[in-house]
Design a protein around this motif. Structure first.
Motif, PDB file in Angstrom:
ATOM      1  N   ALA A  84       0.839  -1.197   0.000  1.00 55.21           N
ATOM      2  CA  ALA A  84       0.000   0.000   0.000  1.00 55.21           C
ATOM      3  C   ALA A  84       0.876   1.250   0.000  1.00 55.21           C
ATOM      4  O   ALA A  84       1.944   1.277   0.607  1.00 55.21           O
ATOM      5  CB  ALA A  84      -0.916  -0.009   1.220  1.00 55.21           C
ATOM      6  N   ASN A  85       0.404   2.274  -0.674  1.00 52.70           N
ATOM      7  CA  ASN A  85       1.111   3.555  -0.761  1.00 52.70           C
ATOM      8  C   ASN A  85       2.528   3.415  -1.307  1.00 52.70           C
ATOM      9  O   ASN A  85       3.439   4.132  -0.912  1.00 52.70           O
ATOM     10  CB  ASN A  85       1.157   4.250   0.606  1.00 52.70           C
ATOM     11  N   CYS A  86       2.704   2.438  -2.187  1.00 57.37           N
ATOM     12  CA  CYS A  86       4.027   2.182  -2.761  1.00 57.37           C
ATOM     13  C   CYS A  86       3.922   2.408  -4.267  1.00 57.37           C
ATOM     14  O   CYS A  86       3.091   1.799  -4.935  1.00 57.37           O
ATOM     15  CB  CYS A  86       4.425   0.743  -2.455  1.00 57.37           C
ATOM     16  N   ASN A  87       4.742   3.241  -4.799  1.00 58.57           N
ATOM     17  CA  ASN A  87       4.697   3.584  -6.212  1.00 58.57           C
ATOM     18  C   ASN A  87       5.707   2.731  -6.986  1.00 58.57           C
ATOM     19  O   ASN A  87       6.703   3.227  -7.470  1.00 58.57           O
ATOM     20  CB  ASN A  87       4.987   5.079  -6.384  1.00 58.57           C
TER      21      ASN A  87
END
Length: 186
Positions: A84-87
């Motif tokens: 999550a919240n990882c690009n």
């Protein structure tokens, strides 16, 4: 293994180790390497006969041609699901070569068990050969639809090994054996 692999295990994820096995098997390995320590307690039962033609997802970080190790903090190796919240954009690869290196075992004697069995088919009950877990020795093979193997039960001593997989492009597996050859994770 993860990004904190230290000595002496860093040897197994070194560029020299990777290139050696890629050359030995004439496989176009792509510098993506996964691995683990395996321990089988005394009395462990036979493993199931299988091949290792499985996918593995990596988050590429090309560091001047260095080996890339799975980043579990960014992406799940077995599913490719990004944290999550990882690009990040995980890349699916396929296992190409398996290396099982035996270490920290008792002196092996016939009847001890703990061998790596190599089989002709997934239904082969007896196998072609049993590779004993002799310290500082290894068994290596290309991961194909027919590279069947399994742990054989150990009656007297625990068995320890380092297992390492070098990876290749998925397109090569699809071209060579087709999509049905790929073994998805359970």
């Amino acid at each position: 293994f993860d990004i904190r692999v230290g000595w002496p295990f860093s040897l197994f994820v070194s560029r020299a180790w990777h290139d050696l096995f890629a050359r030995l098997f004439s496989v176009n390995a792509i510098r993506c390497v996964s691995g683990a320590l395996h321990h089988h307690a005394v009395g462990s039962g036979d493993g199931f006969v299988h091949n290792d033609l499985n996918p593995g997802w990596f988050v590429d970080a090309d560091r001047d041609g260095a080996v890339v190790i799975p980043r579990g903090d960014l992406c799940d190796y077995r599913s490719g699901n990004a944290a999550a919240n990882c690009n990040v954009w995980p890349r699916e690869t396929m296992r190409a070569i398996a290396v099982i290196y035996y270490l920290n075992n008792h002196e092996w004697q016939p009847g001890d068990g703990g061998e790596t069995g190599l089989y002709r088919t997934a239904r082969d009950a007896h196998g072609v050969v049993a590779v004993p877990p002799v310290n500082n020795s290894l068994v290596a093979f290309e991961c194909t639809p027919r590279s069947f193997h399994a742990f054989r039960k150990n009656a007297r001593h625990p068995r320890n090994s380092v297992i390492v997989w070098l990876h290749r492009q998925k397109t090569e597996v699809l071209e060579r054996w087709g999509a049905s050859a790929i073994v998805p994770w359970r």
